[in-house]
Enzyme design. Sequence first.
Site, short mmCIF file in Angstrom:
data_model
loop_
_atom_site.label_atom_id
_atom_site.label_comp_id
_atom_site.label_asym_id
_atom_site.label_seq_id
_atom_site.Cartn_x
_atom_site.Cartn_y
_atom_site.Cartn_z
N GLN A 81 0.85 -1.19 0.00
CA GLN A 81 0.00 0.00 0.00
C GLN A 81 0.88 1.24 0.00
OE1 GLN A 81 -3.36 -0.56 3.13
NE2 GLN A 81 -1.81 -2.08 3.59
N ASN A 82 2.19 1.03 0.13
CA ASN A 82 3.10 2.17 0.30
C ASN A 82 3.47 2.81 -1.02
OD1 ASN A 82 2.94 1.36 2.91
ND2 ASN A 82 4.96 0.41 2.98
N ASP B 178 6.31 4.72 -1.07
CA ASP B 178 7.65 5.25 -0.73
C ASP B 178 8.78 4.63 -1.55
OD1 ASP B 178 7.98 2.71 0.46
OD2 ASP B 178 7.50 3.48 2.46
N HIS C 64 -1.70 1.26 -4.02
CA HIS C 64 -2.17 2.65 -3.90
C HIS C 64 -1.41 3.60 -4.82
CE1 HIS C 64 -4.24 1.92 0.25
NE2 HIS C 64 -5.03 1.67 -0.77
N CYS D 181 -6.18 15.61 -21.89
CA CYS D 181 -4.72 15.68 -21.99
C CYS D 181 -4.08 14.48 -21.29
CB CYS D 181 -4.23 17.00 -21.38
SG CYS D 181 -2.44 17.16 -21.34
N CYS E 149 0.63 21.54 -16.02
CA CYS E 149 0.98 20.80 -17.24
C CYS E 149 1.59 21.74 -18.29
CB CYS E 149 -0.29 20.14 -17.77
SG CYS E 149 -0.05 19.22 -19.28
N GLY F 231 2.89 -4.52 9.02
CA GLY F 231 2.70 -3.10 9.30
C GLY F 231 1.54 -2.42 8.63
N THR F 232 0.38 -3.03 8.70
CA THR F 232 -0.82 -2.30 8.22
C THR F 232 -1.91 -2.36 9.28
OG1 THR F 232 -2.48 -2.06 6.48
CG2 THR F 232 -1.74 -4.30 6.92
N ASN G 114 3.40 -6.99 13.45
CA ASN G 114 2.94 -5.65 13.83
C ASN G 114 3.20 -5.48 15.34
OD1 ASN G 114 1.30 -3.26 14.32
ND2 ASN G 114 0.18 -3.76 12.46
#
Length: 252
Positions: free
Chosen positions: A105-106, A108, A123, A136, A154, A194-195, A220
């Site tokens: 879901q990260n 990063d 995500h 566009c 843009c 870790g969620t 976790n």
Amino acid sequence: MVSEEKIDKFKEAARIIKSAKYLVVFTGAGISAESGVPTFRGDNGIWKKYDSNVLTLSYFIEHPEESWKAQKEFFDIILNANPNYAHIALAELEKKGILKSIVTQNIDNLHQKAGSENVFEFHGTMKTVTCINPRCMHKYKTEELDLTNLPPKCEKCGSVLKTDICFFEENPPEPAKSLSFQEASKTDVMIIVGTSGVVHPAALLPVTAKENGAKIIEINPDSSLLTIYGTTDIFLQGEAGEVMKKIMEEME
Ligand code: OAD
Ligand code: ZN
């Protein structure tokens, strides 16, 4: 001190992981906490500092500058963040052929920085942005944008650019969403790291895996909704890096 019961749990988890035919790992913000990237919820979470509106589509359309300010701050953190032991151990398991894919879901990019190759970004990503003008929809690399004046516009049509993160009120991007659910249906062992398990449809991935007969191992420091509602079979309480180290030792 680690209790006897905990040691047994680690042995059991290591045995299950070793015997997995199709190991899939599902990660959330907690895996990157030890890399200095803040989680969303919890005492030091991003949603304590910002209203979650900054990542809500309708708010973004009306207040792109405010949303971009928060995103730029996060972007600067993740650009400078490095993978921690947990990311690196998962990349190693993929190289050994034990781990088949990571659904994250990260946004990063730390799994990829650690060397993981088969990563599904449920995500979306912060690496690219798209023009919001439906006629566009030009894409740019975020790192190539000039972010001194926000929001960035843009070059083709002058409309606002939006990061390719999945905002609240948006569906997760395709094909990542469908492929992630495919992975969840195929897996016989899923490790969740870790969620909090509160955001849907992401939280349905472990549920799908379990419904298809997979064993669910969760890492976790605190219980998540997946622990509380019994999706998790083996709960390994602790920080991602520390717990992954014990698992890797048990697997040697
Ligand atoms: P959350 O912030 O909701 O949850 C983070 C989880 O990580 C919690 O369960 C913590 O207990 C756990 N945690 C904290 N430190 C940890 C550590 N060192 N090791 C392991 N776990 C640790 O983050 P997510 O569940 O990822 O969506 O949030 C889901 C989605 O909500 C995010 O993808 C984001 C957000 O809105 C979008 O941006 C679209
Ligand atoms: Zn445009």
